[in-house]
Design an enzyme around this catalytic site. Structure first.
Site, PDB file in Angstrom:
ATOM      1  CE  LYS A 177      31.593  38.807  36.892  1.00 54.64           C
ATOM      2  NZ  LYS A 177      31.708  38.984  38.343  1.00 54.64           N
ATOM      3  CG  LEU A 181      36.116  38.330  46.153  1.00 54.85           C
ATOM      4  CD1 LEU A 181      37.537  37.856  45.899  1.00 54.85           C
ATOM      5  CD2 LEU A 181      35.697  38.020  47.580  1.00 54.85           C
ATOM      6  N   GLY A 230      41.859  38.530  34.412  1.00 54.26           N
ATOM      7  CA  GLY A 230      41.696  37.582  35.516  1.00 54.26           C
ATOM      8  C   GLY A 230      42.581  36.369  35.336  1.00 54.26           C
ATOM      9  CB  SER A 231      42.370  33.036  36.824  1.00 51.94           C
ATOM     10  OG  SER A 231      41.084  32.622  36.434  1.00 51.94           O
ATOM     11  CB  SER A 236      41.636  29.028  28.846  1.00 51.80           C
ATOM     12  OG  SER A 236      41.487  27.921  28.037  1.00 51.80           O
ATOM     13  CD  GLU A 252      45.841  42.868  29.171  1.00 58.54           C
ATOM     14  OE1 GLU A 252      46.927  42.517  29.692  1.00 58.54           O
ATOM     15  OE2 GLU A 252      45.771  43.420  28.067  1.00 58.54           O
ATOM     16  CB  CYS A 286      48.337  40.451  36.365  1.00 56.06           C
ATOM     17  SG  CYS A 286      48.159  42.145  35.803  1.00 56.06           S
ATOM     18  CD  GLU A 385      49.037  35.281  38.513  1.00 60.07           C
ATOM     19  OE1 GLU A 385      48.024  34.660  38.171  1.00 60.07           O
ATOM     20  OE2 GLU A 385      49.322  36.416  38.105  1.00 60.07           O
TER      21      GLU A 385
HETATM   22  P1  TAP Z   1      38.896  34.744  38.123  1.00 60.84           P
HETATM   23  O1  TAP Z   1      38.020  33.630  38.565  1.00 60.84           O
HETATM   24  O2  TAP Z   1      39.533  34.638  36.804  1.00 60.84           O
HETATM   25  O3  TAP Z   1      37.959  36.077  38.179  1.00 60.84           O
HETATM   26  C1  TAP Z   1      38.097  37.204  37.356  1.00 60.84           C
HETATM   27  C2  TAP Z   1      36.719  37.663  36.895  1.00 60.84           C
HETATM   28  O4  TAP Z   1      36.114  36.654  36.081  1.00 60.84           O
HETATM   29  C3  TAP Z   1      35.733  37.911  38.048  1.00 60.84           C
HETATM   30  O5  TAP Z   1      34.884  38.983  37.719  1.00 60.84           O
HETATM   31  C4  TAP Z   1      34.970  36.614  38.089  1.00 60.84           C
HETATM   32  O6  TAP Z   1      33.717  36.727  38.712  1.00 60.84           O
HETATM   33  C5  TAP Z   1      34.827  36.308  36.598  1.00 60.84           C
HETATM   34  N1  TAP Z   1      34.540  34.931  36.273  1.00 60.84           N
HETATM   35  C6  TAP Z   1      34.820  33.810  36.990  1.00 60.84           C
HETATM   36  N2  TAP Z   1      34.367  32.714  36.353  1.00 60.84           N
HETATM   37  C7  TAP Z   1      33.787  33.136  35.207  1.00 60.84           C
HETATM   38  C8  TAP Z   1      33.126  32.487  34.115  1.00 60.84           C
HETATM   39  N3  TAP Z   1      32.990  31.174  34.078  1.00 60.84           N
HETATM   40  N4  TAP Z   1      32.652  33.233  33.109  1.00 60.84           N
HETATM   41  C9  TAP Z   1      32.789  34.578  33.112  1.00 60.84           C
HETATM   42  N5  TAP Z   1      33.381  35.256  34.116  1.00 60.84           N
HETATM   43  C10 TAP Z   1      33.886  34.548  35.145  1.00 60.84           C
HETATM   44  O7  TAP Z   1      39.967  35.047  39.196  1.00 60.84           O
HETATM   45  P2  TAP Z   1      39.803  34.862  40.780  1.00 60.84           P
HETATM   46  O8  TAP Z   1      39.092  33.606  41.143  1.00 60.84           O
HETATM   47  O9  TAP Z   1      39.226  36.108  41.305  1.00 60.84           O
HETATM   48  O10 TAP Z   1      41.304  34.721  41.209  1.00 60.84           O
HETATM   49  C11 TAP Z   1      41.937  33.467  41.028  1.00 60.84           C
HETATM   50  C12 TAP Z   1      43.357  33.653  40.589  1.00 60.84           C
HETATM   51  O11 TAP Z   1      43.363  34.373  39.344  1.00 60.84           O
HETATM   52  C13 TAP Z   1      44.200  34.494  41.503  1.00 60.84           C
HETATM   53  O12 TAP Z   1      44.737  33.761  42.547  1.00 60.84           O
HETATM   54  C14 TAP Z   1      45.240  34.994  40.552  1.00 60.84           C
HETATM   55  O13 TAP Z   1      46.232  34.035  40.373  1.00 60.84           O
HETATM   56  C15 TAP Z   1      44.491  35.180  39.268  1.00 60.84           C
HETATM   57  N6  TAP Z   1      44.065  36.571  39.062  1.00 60.84           N
HETATM   58  C16 TAP Z   1      44.712  37.257  38.125  1.00 60.84           C
HETATM   59  C17 TAP Z   1      44.370  38.574  37.908  1.00 60.84           C
HETATM   60  C18 TAP Z   1      45.086  39.334  36.867  1.00 60.84           C
HETATM   61  S1  TAP Z   1      45.043  40.927  36.891  1.00 60.84           S
HETATM   62  N7  TAP Z   1      45.715  38.743  35.906  1.00 60.84           N
HETATM   63  C19 TAP Z   1      43.381  39.197  38.656  1.00 60.84           C
HETATM   64  C20 TAP Z   1      42.707  38.449  39.610  1.00 60.84           C
HETATM   65  C21 TAP Z   1      43.076  37.126  39.793  1.00 60.84           C
HETATM   66  P3  TAP Z   1      33.531  36.495  40.297  1.00 60.84           P
HETATM   67  O14 TAP Z   1      34.865  36.589  40.923  1.00 60.84           O
HETATM   68  O15 TAP Z   1      32.612  37.570  40.680  1.00 60.84           O
HETATM   69  O16 TAP Z   1      32.916  35.150  40.464  1.00 60.84           O
END
Ligand code: TAP
Length: 481
Positions: A177, A181, A230-231, A236, A252, A286, A385
């Site tokens: 998945k 975005l 991701g976040s 968690s 990661e 990240c 972050e």
């Molecule tokens: P997240 O919400 O963590 O999104 C990462 C992935 O997880 C996306 O595919 C997202 O789907 C999915 N996801 C979200 N909620 C989920 C759930 N309850 N169960 C399973 N999958 C779920 O990150 P974000 O909102 O895009 O970004 C928020 C912050 O996260 C950023 O500002 C940054 O600080 C951090 N971030 C860190 C990284 C790395 S590489 N460490 C990458 C991106 C963001 P959808 O987005 O399609 O809803």
């Protein structure tokens, strides 16, 4: 741009007919309606992955056969490098040369794991006679099963490659998945896998939101392993749900990585690496080196050069020639990063340069590259972050102080040190509590080297042979002789 999901080797419309808008972050225009899967689509995708693993025999193919498919996928990506790079820019906003770099790396990742897959065939361990002399035992590696991968939007195709390539190399099947975005290139990966003749069900790609599609994958009983980038909060929550049926999990997550520059470092080189470390990909990385610690003896000179160079960064649409900084990925990200800068100012930090929407950009999620000084150590700007082109910089007096400041964080993804004294650089590298440490550089990433974090930055390692281990179980086979 595709409007169907890739499930069981076929292109299918989401069962509930759902779609979501894809927005170009440079123009804020809607450029596509992408397919939004439902939990029912995830059900079909997981069933296909299960069947491909258990019955159709993907798990029993030889490593050499799997390597063949992976190499064809790598070639397919390379053959479409231009098209995939442009899609990535439209979807994510990053400058075109960066997107080309990512897509080339994604192809390289498939080739790398093709080599490791082929090697698995010759990896059988020697049988050893156990202590009482009546038993022979050996350890064999086997694929974990069906893997679910959930990836972020900062490196859309590359993050897919980091998960799909080792999983398939190990003999696992996968449901992927991408982030809502940035789903476009992940769907293209489905088309490339199809052209490569990958058997149905081995790779399934379901697009849609994390709370619906991601959650359905995480909760599914037939998924054996979850790989997430991701976040922290979502990581968690995934770990918590996975604990219910003891799924294997690799995470990661984020970071607040330090970059320590000693007084004997070359200032020009340090400035270049700092800029690469924090402004590449608009700082949405990240491992971005977002806290820079500079020895007091060169602090003023380095800061002046950094401000000057930062002001010269060309901002614009990623498709425009010579642009080094594109827009942030979304309105939400732009608001969050802008709010973090305002909050930093409210705690007493000073904006040395940047900090606002650049002049002349009424549309698009553009933000000036930003340098913050006098950032209080207890403030969110120093500790949390920001995930944008924002760097905090402060002076230090001694090596001990630099190490203490660097390690004073709940994260531990990356860290960097610059010094012309090799022994000191090595000493500091070892003292960092982080999974990735760069000496005299920042951010170069290699498919062969382990990638992952200490502390709250995650669990497990991707890339290299460590990335393959994520998708393997170890079995002992012992016989009575
Ligand atoms: P997240 O919400 O963590 O999104 C990462 C992935 O997880 C996306 O595919 C997202 O789907 C999915 N996801 C979200 N909620 C989920 C759930 N309850 N169960 C399973 N999958 C779920 O990150 P974000 O909102 O895009 O970004 C928020 C912050 O996260 C950023 O500002 C940054 O600080 C951090 N971030 C860190 C990284 C790395 S590489 N460490 C990458 C991106 C963001 P959808 O987005 O399609 O809803």
């Amino acid at each position: 741009m595709r409007n169907e999901l890739y499930i069981d080797g076929r292109w299918v419309k989401p069962m509930n007919g759902g779609t979501f808008h894809v927005i170009n972050p440079a123009t804020e225009e809607i450029i596509h309606a992408a397919p939004a899967a439902s939990p029912e689509d995830v059900e079909v995708a997981v069933a296909a992955a299960r069947r491909a693993f258990d019955k159709d025999g993907w798990s029993r193919t030889s490593g050499r056969q799997r390597a063949e498919y992976l190499r064809r996928i790598a070639s397919g990506i390379r053959a479409r490098l231009g098209e995939l790079s442009r899609l990535e820019v439209l979807d994510n906003g990053k400058p075109l040369p960066e997107a080309e770099w990512d897509i080339g790396d994604a192809a390289g990742c498939f080739d790398y794991y093709a080599d490791l897959a082929a090697k698995l065939d010759n990896d059988s361990e020697e049988e050893v006679l156990l202590s009482d002399g009546r038993f022979l035992s050996k350890a064999v590696k086997e694929p974990v099963g069906v893997a679910g991968a959930i990836i972020p939007w900062n490196y859309p195709l590359l993050m897919a490659a980091w998960k799909v390539a080792p999983a398939l190399a190990a003999g696992c099947t996968m449901v992927l998945k991408p982030a809502e975005l940035t789903s476009l290139t992940a769907l293209e990966l489905g088309a490339i896998a199809e052209e490569a003749g990958l058997p149905p069900g081995v790779l399934n790609i379901v697009t849609g939101s994390g709370s619906v599609v991601g959650q359905a994958i995480v909760e599914h009983k037939d998924v054996d392993k979850l790989a997430f980038t991701g976040s922290g909060p979502v990581g968690s929550a995934i770990m918590k749900t996975a604990a219910r049926d003891i799924k294997r999990v690799s995470l990661e997550l984020g970071g607040k990585s330090p970059f320590v520059v000693f007084g004997d470092a070359d200032i020009e080189e340090a400035v270049e690496w700092i800029m690469f470390g924090i402004f590449w990909n608009q700082g949405q990385v990240c491992s971005a080196t977002s806290r820079v610690l500079v020895e007091a003896s060169i602090y003023d000179r380095l800061l002046a050069r950094l401000v000057e160079a930062t002001r010269n960064i060309k901002i614009g649409d990623g498709l425009e020639e010579g642009v080094l900084l594109g827009p942030l990925v979304s309105r939400k990200q732009h608001q969050q990063v802008s709010a973090a800068i305002e909050a930093a100012k409210a705690t007493g930090a000073t904006v040395a340069c940047g900090g606002k929407r650049p002049a002349g950009f009424e549309k698009g999620y553009f933000l000036e590259p930003t340098i913050l000084v006098d950032v209080p150590l207890e403030s969110d700007a120093w500790r949390e972050e920001i995930f944008g082109p924002v760097v905090c910089i402060r002076p230090f007096e001694t090596e001990e102080e630099a190490i203490e400041l660097a390690n004073d964080t709940r994260f531990g993804l990356a860290a960097a040190v610059m010094s012309s004294d090799d022994l000191r650089a090595e000493r500091v590298a070892k003292a960092f509590r982080a999974g990735i440490v760069w000496i005299n550089c920042s951010q170069p990433t290699f498919t062969e080297a382990p990638w992952g974090g200490y502390k709250e930055s995650g669990i497990g390692r991707e890339l290299g042979r460590w990335g393959l281990e994520n998708y393997l179980e170890t079995k002992q086979i012992t016989r009575f002789v």
